[in-house]
Design a protein around this motif. Structure first.
Motif, PDB file in Angstrom:
ATOM      1  N   VAL A  55      -5.362   6.114   9.694  1.00 12.85           N
ATOM      2  CA  VAL A  55      -5.227   5.175  10.636  1.00 12.85           C
ATOM      3  C   VAL A  55      -4.455   4.060  10.460  1.00 12.85           C
ATOM      4  N   TYR A  56      -4.718   3.430   9.283  1.00  5.92           N
ATOM      5  CA  TYR A  56      -4.107   2.108   8.805  1.00  5.92           C
ATOM      6  C   TYR A  56      -2.750   2.657   8.275  1.00  5.92           C
ATOM      7  N   ILE A  57      -2.332   3.615   7.702  1.00  6.84           N
ATOM      8  CA  ILE A  57      -0.992   4.351   7.449  1.00  6.84           C
ATOM      9  C   ILE A  57      -0.264   4.217   8.725  1.00  6.84           C
ATOM     10  N   GLN A  58      -0.875   5.008   9.621  1.00  6.72           N
ATOM     11  CA  GLN A  58      -0.194   5.476  11.000  1.00  6.72           C
ATOM     12  C   GLN A  58       0.279   3.628  11.601  1.00  6.72           C
ATOM     13  N   LYS A  59      -0.714   3.132  11.517  1.00  9.85           N
ATOM     14  CA  LYS A  59      -0.509   1.662  12.329  1.00  9.85           C
ATOM     15  C   LYS A  59       0.832   1.019  11.588  1.00  9.85           C
ATOM     16  N   ALA A  60       0.727   1.084  10.097  1.00  8.66           N
ATOM     17  CA  ALA A  60       1.901   0.664   9.576  1.00  8.66           C
ATOM     18  C   ALA A  60       3.063   1.085   9.874  1.00  8.66           C
ATOM     19  N   ALA A  61       3.411   2.369  10.213  1.00  7.51           N
ATOM     20  CA  ALA A  61       4.305   3.113  10.623  1.00  7.51           C
ATOM     21  C   ALA A  61       4.660   2.613  11.899  1.00  7.51           C
ATOM     22  N   VAL A  62       3.691   2.137  12.822  1.00  7.59           N
ATOM     23  CA  VAL A  62       4.143   1.599  14.163  1.00  7.59           C
ATOM     24  C   VAL A  62       4.669   0.179  13.789  1.00  7.59           C
ATOM     25  N   PHE A  63       4.102  -0.393  12.980  1.00  9.08           N
ATOM     26  CA  PHE A  63       4.515  -2.003  12.759  1.00  9.08           C
ATOM     27  C   PHE A  63       6.125  -1.795  12.287  1.00  9.08           C
ATOM     28  N   SER A  64       6.270  -1.049  11.189  1.00  8.11           N
ATOM     29  CA  SER A  64       7.775  -0.683  10.608  1.00  8.11           C
ATOM     30  C   SER A  64       8.560  -0.398  11.632  1.00  8.11           C
ATOM     31  N   LYS A  65       8.231   0.435  12.726  1.00 13.00           N
ATOM     32  CA  LYS A  65       9.139   0.865  13.804  1.00 13.00           C
ATOM     33  C   LYS A  65       9.619  -0.324  14.484  1.00 13.00           C
ATOM     34  N   GLU A  66       8.596  -1.583  14.556  1.00  7.60           N
ATOM     35  CA  GLU A  66       8.664  -2.807  15.501  1.00  7.60           C
ATOM     36  C   GLU A  66       9.424  -3.766  14.362  1.00  7.60           C
ATOM     37  N   ASP A  67       9.899  -3.410  13.308  1.00  4.86           N
ATOM     38  CA  ASP A  67      10.331  -4.394  12.206  1.00  4.86           C
ATOM     39  C   ASP A  67       9.606  -5.453  11.841  1.00  4.86           C
TER      40      ASP A  67
ATOM     41  N   GLU B 124       0.085  -5.692   5.514  1.00  2.34           N
ATOM     42  CA  GLU B 124      -1.262  -5.500   5.573  1.00  2.34           C
ATOM     43  C   GLU B 124      -2.115  -4.692   5.803  1.00  2.34           C
ATOM     44  N   SER B 125      -1.539  -3.735   6.672  1.00  3.12           N
ATOM     45  CA  SER B 125      -2.228  -2.409   7.099  1.00  3.12           C
ATOM     46  C   SER B 125      -2.504  -1.444   5.984  1.00  3.12           C
ATOM     47  N   LEU B 126      -1.271  -1.442   5.183  1.00  2.72           N
ATOM     48  CA  LEU B 126      -1.226  -0.606   4.112  1.00  2.72           C
ATOM     49  C   LEU B 126      -2.215  -1.038   3.064  1.00  2.72           C
ATOM     50  N   LYS B 127      -2.398  -2.260   2.762  1.00  6.81           N
ATOM     51  CA  LYS B 127      -3.517  -2.936   1.746  1.00  6.81           C
ATOM     52  C   LYS B 127      -4.612  -2.559   2.186  1.00  6.81           C
ATOM     53  N   ILE B 128      -4.795  -2.548   3.431  1.00  8.99           N
ATOM     54  CA  ILE B 128      -6.219  -2.013   3.819  1.00  8.99           C
ATOM     55  C   ILE B 128      -6.441  -0.600   3.712  1.00  8.99           C
TER      56      ILE B 128
ATOM     57  N   ALA C 118      -1.035   6.856  -5.024  1.00  9.50           N
ATOM     58  CA  ALA C 118       0.342   6.807  -5.174  1.00  9.50           C
ATOM     59  C   ALA C 118       1.057   6.725  -3.909  1.00  9.50           C
ATOM     60  N   ASP C 119       0.654   7.714  -2.997  1.00 13.93           N
ATOM     61  CA  ASP C 119       1.256   7.637  -1.534  1.00 13.93           C
ATOM     62  C   ASP C 119       1.197   6.372  -0.947  1.00 13.93           C
ATOM     63  N   VAL C 120       0.352   5.847  -0.702  1.00 11.98           N
ATOM     64  CA  VAL C 120       0.078   4.498   0.024  1.00 11.98           C
ATOM     65  C   VAL C 120       0.964   3.619  -0.952  1.00 11.98           C
ATOM     66  N   THR C 121       0.685   3.483  -2.009  1.00  8.02           N
ATOM     67  CA  THR C 121       1.487   2.378  -2.802  1.00  8.02           C
ATOM     68  C   THR C 121       3.134   2.722  -2.733  1.00  8.02           C
ATOM     69  N   SER C 122       3.577   3.982  -2.569  1.00  5.55           N
ATOM     70  CA  SER C 122       4.823   4.104  -2.116  1.00  5.55           C
ATOM     71  C   SER C 122       5.498   3.686  -1.028  1.00  5.55           C
ATOM     72  N   LEU C 123       4.381   3.919   0.089  1.00  4.85           N
ATOM     73  CA  LEU C 123       4.783   3.217   1.456  1.00  4.85           C
ATOM     74  C   LEU C 123       4.845   1.683   1.332  1.00  4.85           C
ATOM     75  N   LEU C 124       3.873   1.121   0.460  1.00  6.23           N
ATOM     76  CA  LEU C 124       3.945  -0.188   0.507  1.00  6.23           C
ATOM     77  C   LEU C 124       5.323  -0.784  -0.175  1.00  6.23           C
TER      78      LEU C 124
END
Length: 455
Positions: free
Chosen positions: A90-102, A109-113, A122-128
């Motif tokens: 859920v937080y990964i997808q929310k981060a993707a939305v925030f990223s789309k919105e710049d 913050e979402s990825l840290k959660i 590793a995957d989440v850290t890479s996205l971060l």
């Protein structure tokens, strides 16, 4: 089996039952292959059969994000967060939305959660790390990519990104320390040796760079990038014969490229083997007829050999590819001047000016040609324009002096001579070549001999 069964169902309009995990696999398959319309159908059917499946609803949110349906994605993700507040996806997808919105800080913050709840660090850290890159925060991006390598030291994408962050912060010495430490753990990684060589190259430590590239191609004898960098290093060390050998290895390993042929041509030129240089420059133009640098190399070879007609021919090829490069027009002007094509040279230097190359050399060349062919009024107009950019410049003042005297404006011309002498007295010995007759005039001789700097 599930995929065949699903596609068969779509063709026959029959409805088959799939468990939720089968739908997840089918949807992932279509997303990974960019077939979003089929993924949407699978999501729709999946939620009809499993309406309470959080994973299927997350995949629906992912498709919303792909389609830039941000409002719908946010609404669905908020619902899912309320249902499963510890679901990292859920937080990964929310981060993707925030990223789309710049909104990259919010994405972070979402990825840290998400990190607090995920098993896949590793995957989440890479996205971060990627979100930090979007913010040009190379330090934090690098630290997170480095954490990915701690989980999987063969994650070469993260390795490249760590080095990229060092490069962007211009921390090449630190990059070398990091890469050496990495090589201690993974000594047979040709990519690490290659990247180490690149860092030494930036620091102009060519011997160390050569050693690193040697290791890279020993580990992987088909590593084209390693041979190219090794060849470039050998060029810097002026070992042109060896550089040619390494460039030609890449031709044996893969299809030849215009870039390699161009570099080989440069090596032969440095060895004063002009015919071989021309041969490889022409091979480069055959591989890529739009490679202006190859045509320019041919231009320069014939210019140096004083074959100005051939040089002009190739220069026209260059301009047909890029007519907006002022440096090319400057060269075109120089060649035409050598051939006494004065009008063409004038047009070339005017083109430079129109392309914002308003350097003193261009103004001076233009004025001197106009003066030489007797276009005094045009030369004077050019000088007036040049003075707007170079107000107190001896080269401009001396030319005002010469032109004005030729136009019978002696008083004004002698005033400019005094200004010129005050700016750079010694330069009058150079400018004599252009206005030899004027420097024999009694008035001119008297001004120079009685000028304060002479006493």
């Amino acid at each position: 089996m599930s995929l065949s069964k699903f596609e068969s169902m779509l063709k026959t309009d029959k409805v088959y039952f799939f468990d939720s995990s089968e739908f997840e696999e089918i949807i992932h398959h279509y997303i990974d292959n960019g077939r979003h319309s089929l993924a949407k159908k699978a999501v729709k059917l999946g939620l009809e059969q499993h309406p309470s499946s959080v994973l299927l609803r997350l995949l629906k949110a992912e498709l919303y994000i792909f389609e830039d349906k941000i409002v719908e994605a946010k609404k669905l993700l908020n619902e899912l967060q309320a249902l499963e507040p510890t679901n990292e996806e859920v937080y990964i997808q929310k981060a993707a939305v925030f990223s789309k919105e710049d909104k990259h800080k919010e994405a972070i913050e979402s990825l840290k959660i998400a990190l607090d709840y995920t098993d896949d660090i590793a995957d989440v850290t890479s996205l971060l790390a990627m979100e930090y890159l979007f913010l040009d925060n190379f330090e934090d991006a690098r630290l997170n990519f480095a954490k990915c390598l701690e989980v999987d030291f063969e994650d070469y994408s993260s390795l490249y990104n760590v080095v990229y962050c060092f490069d962007m912060d211009e921390k090449h010495a630190e990059a070398i320390v990091f890469l050496k430490s990495y090589i201690d753990k993974n000594p047979y990684c040709e990519i690490a040796w290659h990247q180490l060589g690149r860092q030494y190259m930036v620091l102009k430590n060519y011997e160390e760079a050569l050693t690193a590239f040697d290791y890279a191609v020993i580990i992987d004898e088909s590593f084209i990038g390693g041979y190219i960098e090794k060849a470039k290093t050998l060029e810097e060390l002026e070992r042109y014969g060896e550089a040619i050998e390494n460039y030609m290895v890449t031709v044996e390993l893969d299809d030849p490229t215009a870039y390699v042929y161009l570099r080989v041509g440069e090596c032969y030129l440095n060895l004063n083997m002009f015919s071989k240089a021309v041969e490889f420059y022409k091979k480069a133009t055959n591989e890529d007829p739009l490679l202006d640098k190859a045509w320019l190399a041919l231009t320069e070879v014939y210019f140096q050999k004083e074959d100005f007609s051939k040089s002009l021919y190739y220069m026209k090829k260059v301009l047909s590819i890029d007519e907006f490069n002022p440096m090319y027009w400057r060269k075109y002007g120089e060649i035409n001047l050598k051939l006494s094509f004065f009008e063409e040279a004038i047009n070339a230097f005017k083109k430079c000016l129109s392309l914002d190359d308003k350097s003193l050399e261009i103004w001076v060349a233009l004025v001197d040609i106009q003066y030489f062919i007797g276009h005094f009024e045009e030369a004077l107009a050019s000088l007036v324009q040049a003075k707007n950019f170079y107000k107190e410049t001896a080269e401009i003042e001396y030319r005002f002096f010469g032109l004005l005297l030729h136009m019978d404006k002696q008083e004004e011309g002698l005033l400019h001579l005094k200004n010129a002498l005050a700016l750079d007295f010694e330069f009058h010995t150079v400018i004599k070549e252009l206005y030899a007759g004027l420097f024999k005039m009694d008035e001119v001789i008297e001004i120079i001999e009685n000028f304060p700097s002479v006493k």
